[in-house]
Design a protein around this motif. Structure first.
Motif, PDB file in Angstrom:
ATOM      1  N   THR A 436       0.831  -1.204   0.000  1.00 29.94           N
ATOM      2  CA  THR A 436       0.000   0.000   0.000  1.00 29.94           C
ATOM      3  C   THR A 436       0.865   1.253   0.000  1.00 29.94           C
ATOM      4  N   ILE A 437       1.867   1.293   0.873  1.00 32.05           N
ATOM      5  CA  ILE A 437       2.757   2.453   0.944  1.00 32.05           C
ATOM      6  C   ILE A 437       3.513   2.616  -0.374  1.00 32.05           C
ATOM      7  N   ALA A 438       4.061   1.502  -0.879  1.00 31.37           N
ATOM      8  CA  ALA A 438       4.882   1.569  -2.096  1.00 31.37           C
ATOM      9  C   ALA A 438       4.075   2.047  -3.297  1.00 31.37           C
ATOM     10  N   LYS A 439       2.886   1.523  -3.458  1.00 31.44           N
ATOM     11  CA  LYS A 439       2.094   1.863  -4.641  1.00 31.44           C
ATOM     12  C   LYS A 439       1.416   3.222  -4.511  1.00 31.44           C
ATOM     13  N   ARG A 440       0.811   3.496  -3.367  1.00 29.43           N
ATOM     14  CA  ARG A 440       0.012   4.713  -3.240  1.00 29.43           C
ATOM     15  C   ARG A 440       0.850   5.944  -2.914  1.00 29.43           C
ATOM     16  N   VAL A 441       1.906   5.775  -2.098  1.00 33.49           N
ATOM     17  CA  VAL A 441       2.705   6.928  -1.678  1.00 33.49           C
ATOM     18  C   VAL A 441       3.905   7.151  -2.593  1.00 33.49           C
ATOM     19  N   GLY A 443       4.337   5.604  -5.628  1.00 35.83           N
ATOM     20  CA  GLY A 443       3.993   5.454  -7.038  1.00 35.83           C
ATOM     21  C   GLY A 443       4.667   4.264  -7.686  1.00 35.83           C
ATOM     22  N   ALA A 444       5.057   3.268  -6.871  1.00 40.47           N
ATOM     23  CA  ALA A 444       5.753   2.088  -7.392  1.00 40.47           C
ATOM     24  C   ALA A 444       4.792   1.175  -8.134  1.00 40.47           C
ATOM     25  N   GLN A 445       5.359   0.393  -9.018  1.00 42.93           N
ATOM     26  CA  GLN A 445       4.582  -0.591  -9.769  1.00 42.93           C
ATOM     27  C   GLN A 445       4.347  -1.845  -8.949  1.00 42.93           C
ATOM     28  N   GLY A 446       5.306  -2.171  -8.087  1.00 43.81           N
ATOM     29  CA  GLY A 446       5.180  -3.359  -7.265  1.00 43.81           C
ATOM     30  C   GLY A 446       6.291  -3.437  -6.239  1.00 43.81           C
ATOM     31  N   VAL A 447       6.307  -4.544  -5.469  1.00 43.82           N
ATOM     32  CA  VAL A 447       7.275  -4.759  -4.397  1.00 43.82           C
ATOM     33  C   VAL A 447       7.917  -6.127  -4.580  1.00 43.82           C
ATOM     34  N   GLU A 448       9.242  -6.159  -4.530  1.00 46.68           N
ATOM     35  CA  GLU A 448       9.980  -7.423  -4.532  1.00 46.68           C
ATOM     36  C   GLU A 448      10.568  -7.651  -3.148  1.00 46.68           C
ATOM     37  N   TRP A 449      10.643  -8.915  -2.741  1.00 48.02           N
ATOM     38  CA  TRP A 449      11.201  -9.271  -1.436  1.00 48.02           C
ATOM     39  C   TRP A 449      12.422 -10.155  -1.640  1.00 48.02           C
ATOM     40  N   SER A 450      13.540  -9.794  -1.008  1.00 45.37           N
ATOM     41  CA  SER A 450      14.713 -10.659  -1.062  1.00 45.37           C
ATOM     42  C   SER A 450      14.446 -11.917  -0.233  1.00 45.37           C
ATOM     43  N   GLU A 451      15.264 -12.931  -0.422  1.00 48.26           N
ATOM     44  CA  GLU A 451      15.098 -14.166   0.345  1.00 48.26           C
ATOM     45  C   GLU A 451      15.273 -13.900   1.839  1.00 48.26           C
ATOM     46  N   GLU A 452      16.244 -13.063   2.172  1.00 48.48           N
ATOM     47  CA  GLU A 452      16.468 -12.720   3.578  1.00 48.48           C
ATOM     48  C   GLU A 452      15.264 -11.996   4.164  1.00 48.48           C
ATOM     49  N   THR A 490       8.396   6.490 -12.685  1.00 46.93           N
ATOM     50  CA  THR A 490       7.278   5.591 -12.960  1.00 46.93           C
ATOM     51  C   THR A 490       7.822   4.232 -13.389  1.00 46.93           C
ATOM     52  N   GLY A 491       6.987   3.223 -13.292  1.00 45.89           N
ATOM     53  CA  GLY A 491       7.352   1.902 -13.772  1.00 45.89           C
ATOM     54  C   GLY A 491       8.425   1.214 -12.961  1.00 45.89           C
ATOM     55  N   PHE A 492       8.702   1.693 -11.771  1.00 46.28           N
ATOM     56  CA  PHE A 492       9.758   1.092 -10.957  1.00 46.28           C
ATOM     57  C   PHE A 492       9.173   0.125  -9.920  1.00 46.28           C
ATOM     58  N   THR A 493      10.007  -0.773  -9.463  1.00 41.49           N
ATOM     59  CA  THR A 493       9.654  -1.718  -8.407  1.00 41.49           C
ATOM     60  C   THR A 493      10.593  -1.514  -7.238  1.00 41.49           C
ATOM     61  N   VAL A 494      10.054  -1.411  -6.036  1.00 38.25           N
ATOM     62  CA  VAL A 494      10.910  -1.282  -4.858  1.00 38.25           C
ATOM     63  C   VAL A 494      11.263  -2.676  -4.345  1.00 38.25           C
TER      64      VAL A 494
END
Length: 543
Positions: A436-441, A443-452, A490-494
């Motif tokens: 929610t924070i990443a997309k709405r605040v 403007g990210a396209q999505g969220v990736e999570w590292s294995e750690e 725009t179009g970035f993923t955190v």
């Protein structure tokens, strides 16, 4: 009233708010701790935030100070609530944290350096907990702590990259148990965060006991309370828990207390300072660290809900140099209308972010000498197109007089309807809160999570942290997690790289990108320009 030649005695500053001398614990003639409990809140809270800054910062503190001075000029009983400066930026990149020009706090050198010793007390409490932990390992490790899974770090209030990761306990059995360790900036420590959020001293002690220091060999979390550390830590912090009262250059009251960073913590002064200000003043101006994607988001989603401190108006600070920077101009101190025009996309996103939480911001353009009429007209037109209250702030050059237009717009905004609304429910899954924070605040396209980070997420849920709010640690100079992305990317993923459950502070820290909790010094740190002359005056710390 103008900038004073001599500072007021702190007792006279307190009298402006009806605060008696018996409530003060003076630190010299111009600073004091405030004792006892704050009165019931009666004031109206005004929150100051900003667009994405340049590395030099955009003057939120200066604007907040000038706004309070301007409110007093309009006959309003106002007070400031601000964070204490950390020595990290004072001697590093940004310099002092007491405003600048004619809109500053006094006594500024004392505030920027040792002040009333609060940061030293927090540093000592953190390091005492670490010493007790290492002693526990040395004395037999009854709790079964796994030395490989200790996450507690020591604290230092100076940027020093060489201390980020160290090896402890070398030299044989008499010198402790060898293990990896490290330091973080005092402002990034959990003790600093919980000191700023604790409602009262019993709450502070409860929070201290919930600091997680590591895990056992079986994966069970171990807390500061398990080490018996709470009493001694509380003794170190007892005096530091009292808010500090100082003054602006125009002799108006300012509560300055605690200093968690906005990019690696929640970025606001202590709840106690805000409550005193709101109980004694009719209008209270408080700053949220960095931009709307950091300080404002955390204030609205974390601080306001956990403390009941709900703003009634929001000031959004912009500068032409930041707009030039986000318009692609590296020499952002030079006029460039085209770059300003391109940079307005960044400002537009921050306006949207304020509106996400139910407010129409007052847009304050913090004026610099290099600003041109053509560039100012572009920002004024931007505000008019969106129906935003706009004010040209000249508090740096003129003090409270230069903030009268801003003060009038803020008083008008306080009468407009607003509907504070956080972005997510506490009961939402942690992944959903982050998304929610990443997309709405951001403007990210999505969220990736590292294995750690995935492993840490699983452990946090098991520990019972699911219902806590989220504090994101990320780059301050971009809406994204990549500091090189300017403007409105725009179009970035955190990418989430780690996650830490902070039960003492009452939130979960989510790390994005290469964020460090102990910054390093730049090639030419501010410290190289600071000196003391033959008369004992500090030079090089006036901004």
């Amino acid at each position: 009233m103008t900038v004073r030649e001599a500072l007021l005695p702190i007792e006279e500053v307190a009298e402006k708010l009806g605060l008696g001398r018996e409530r003060l614990y003076p630190y010299g003639p111009h600073m004091a701790k405030v004792q006892g409990e704050p009165p019931k809140a009666k004031g109206r809270l005004i929150l100051v935030t900003a667009l994405t800054p340049t590395p030099a910062g955009e003057g939120k503190t200066t604007t907040a100070i000038g706004l309070v001075d301007a409110l007093w000029r309009l006959g309003k009983r106002a007070a400031l609530a601000l964070r204490e400066p950390s020595l990290g930026p004072v001697f590093g990149v940004k310099g002092g944290g007491t405003g600048g020009g004619r809109a500053r706090l006094e006594p500024r050198h004392e505030i920027n350096l040792h002040f009333t010793g609060d940061f030293h007390a927090v540093t000592s409490a953190v390091n005492l907990l670490n010493a007790l932990l290492d002693n526990h390992l040395h004395q037999g490790n009854e709790l079964g702590l796994d030395p490989r899974r200790i996450e507690l770090k020591r604290a230092v209030d100076v940027n020093d990259r060489a201390l980020r990761r160290i090896v402890l306990g070398l030299g044989g059995r008499a010198h402790g148990v060898p293990r990896e360790g490290g330091f973080e900036l005092t402002a990034a420590s959990e003790v600093m965060a919980l000191m700023s959020l604790a409602q009262d001293f019993p709450d502070l002690k409860r929070r201290l006991g919930r600091i997680r220091v590591g895990f056992t060999h079986e994966g069970k979390p171990v807390y500061a309370g398990d080490l018996g550390a709470v009493g001694a830590m509380a003794a170190l912090l007892r005096q530091a828990f009292l808010p500090n009262l100082v003054q602006t250059a125009e002799g108006n009251p300012a509560f300055v207390h605690m200093g968690p960073f906005g990019n690696i913590a929640h970025g606001t002064n202590s709840v106690r300072a805000s409550r005193f200000a709101l109980g004694l003043g009719d209008y209270v101006v408080q700053e949220a660290g960095f931009a709307t994607d950091l300080g404002l988001e955390k204030f609205m989603n974390v601080v306001a809900r956990s403390t009941g401190l709900i703003p009634e108006a929001v000031v959004l600070v912009a500068t032409l140099r930041a707009l030039r920077y986000h318009g692609g101009q590296d020499a952002y101190g030079m006029p460039d209308p085209k770059a300003v025009e391109r940079g307005l996309a960044n400002l537009a996103k921050h306006v949207e972010n304020v509106e996400l939480f139910g407010y129409k911001p007052v847009l304050a353009l913090n004026r610099f000498p290099s600003d041109t009429k053509e560039e100012i007209a572009l920002v004024r037109a931007f505000a008019e197109e969106r129906g935003l209250p706009f004010a040209l702030s000249e508090v740096y050059a003129k003090g409270g007089e230069g903030g009268l237009e801003l003060a009038e717009r803020v008083l008008e905004a306080l009468e407009l309807p607003h509907s504070y609304r956080p972005l997510y429910p506490f009961e939402a899954p942690l992944e959903a809160k982050v998304e929610t924070i990443a997309k709405r605040v951001y403007g990210a396209q999505g969220v990736e999570w590292s294995e750690e980070a995935r492993k840490a997420l699983k452990a946090a849920k098991k520990e019972g942290c699911e219902a806590l709010p989220v504090v994101v640690a990320k780059a301050a100079t971009s809406l994204s997690d990549n500091p090189r992305f300017r403007g409105r990317p725009t179009g970035f993923t955190v990418r989430v790289t780690d996650l830490r459950c902070r039960l003492g502070a009452g939130f979960v820290v989510v790390y994005m990108g290469g964020i460090e909790t102990l910054p390093g010094l730049p090639k030419l740190p501010q410290a190289l320009g600071i000196d003391v002359d033959e008369e004992g005056n500090i030079r090089g710390m006036d901004y």
